[in-house]
Enzyme design. Structure first.
Site, PDB file in Angstrom:
ATOM      1  N   CYS A  69       0.821  -1.499  -0.211  1.00  0.00           N
ATOM      2  CA  CYS A  69      -0.200  -0.097  -0.282  1.00  0.00           C
ATOM      3  C   CYS A  69       1.335   0.608   0.304  1.00  0.00           C
ATOM      4  O   CYS A  69       0.668   2.349  -0.145  1.00  0.00           O
ATOM      5  CB  CYS A  69      -1.003  -0.045   1.035  1.00  0.00           C
ATOM      6  N   CYS A 100      -1.866   7.650  18.685  1.00  0.00           N
ATOM      7  CA  CYS A 100      -0.326   7.073  20.447  1.00  0.00           C
ATOM      8  C   CYS A 100      -1.785   7.453  21.312  1.00  0.00           C
ATOM      9  O   CYS A 100      -2.141   8.340  21.475  1.00  0.00           O
ATOM     10  CB  CYS A 100       0.393   8.161  20.491  1.00  0.00           C
ATOM     11  N   HIS A 106      -1.039  11.470  16.099  1.00  0.00           N
ATOM     12  CA  HIS A 106      -1.383  10.432  14.836  1.00  0.00           C
ATOM     13  C   HIS A 106      -0.502   9.982  14.372  1.00  0.00           C
ATOM     14  O   HIS A 106       0.420  10.313  13.846  1.00  0.00           O
ATOM     15  CB  HIS A 106      -1.928  11.838  13.456  1.00  0.00           C
ATOM     16  N   HIS A 109      -4.336   5.122  10.207  1.00  0.00           N
ATOM     17  CA  HIS A 109      -5.120   4.219  10.200  1.00  0.00           C
ATOM     18  C   HIS A 109      -5.563   2.643  10.632  1.00  0.00           C
ATOM     19  O   HIS A 109      -4.712   1.964  10.216  1.00  0.00           O
ATOM     20  CB  HIS A 109      -6.385   4.988   8.720  1.00  0.00           C
ATOM     21  N   ASP A 117      -4.378 -12.097   4.047  1.00  0.00           N
ATOM     22  CA  ASP A 117      -3.875 -13.340   4.841  1.00  0.00           C
ATOM     23  C   ASP A 117      -3.504 -13.174   6.042  1.00  0.00           C
ATOM     24  O   ASP A 117      -1.856 -13.315   6.324  1.00  0.00           O
ATOM     25  CB  ASP A 117      -2.919 -14.289   4.433  1.00  0.00           C
ATOM     26  N   ARG A 123      -5.719  -4.036   8.693  1.00  0.00           N
ATOM     27  CA  ARG A 123      -4.027  -3.517   8.635  1.00  0.00           C
ATOM     28  C   ARG A 123      -4.642  -2.096   9.047  1.00  0.00           C
ATOM     29  O   ARG A 123      -4.842  -1.330   8.781  1.00  0.00           O
ATOM     30  CB  ARG A 123      -4.704  -3.156   6.691  1.00  0.00           C
ATOM     31  N   CYS A 125      -2.106   1.093   9.130  1.00  0.00           N
ATOM     32  CA  CYS A 125      -1.519   1.515   8.090  1.00  0.00           C
ATOM     33  C   CYS A 125      -0.575   3.219   8.210  1.00  0.00           C
ATOM     34  O   CYS A 125      -1.794   3.697   8.947  1.00  0.00           O
ATOM     35  CB  CYS A 125      -2.408   2.058   6.559  1.00  0.00           C
TER      36      CYS A 125
END
Length: 136
Positions: A69, A100, A106, A109, A117, A123, A125
């Site tokens: 990504c 945090c 920040h 996301h 898998d 995820r 990101c």
């Protein structure tokens, strides 16, 4: 940023003094670094990823995976109390912001149900610039 009382609190002037401008823009103004440029996007070094603003340990390298990504991806935080989740409806979509839990900075996301898998089908990101890696 949130009005919540965090363990680590600084004024915006203090944050600006200790963070580089790009770090401040992501960590304190909920910005996003460009995809594919972060120092940890492709790293496989064993260790612990900590918040660049306050040093709180957030993710372990064992939960990092290749999502293609453009940002470092993890399937779980080190512990649920290390991060907080904020509903983000900016950009005309519903996302879940990850911050945090110690300083409110920040990080990125979290997304679910994308079919990776991984044990959690999540995820995280996370912006490389939001973290520092301490090698094991």
């Amino acid at each position: 940023m949130s009005e919540k009382n965090y363990e680590v609190q600084r004024t915006e002037a203090e944050w600006r003094a200790i963070l580089a401008p790009a770090e401040y823009q992501v960590l304190r103004q909920a910005g996003t670094e460009r995809p594919g440029i972060g120092e940890y996007t492709d790293t496989t070094t064993p260790g612990v990823y900590s918040c660049r603003a306050c040093g709180a340990e957030l993710f372990r390298s064992e939960t990092k995976f290749e999502s293609h990504c453009g940002w470092p991806s993890f399937y779980a935080p080190l512990a649920e109390d290390r991060v907080e989740y904020i509903e983000d409806t900016s950009l005309g979509m519903r996302r879940v912001e990850v911050r945090c839990a110690r300083c409110g900075s920040h990080l990125g996301h979290v997304f679910e149900g994308e079919g990776y898998d991984t044990p959690t089908d999540q995820r995280y990101c996370i912006n490389s610039i939001s973290m520092r890696l301490a090698q094991d």
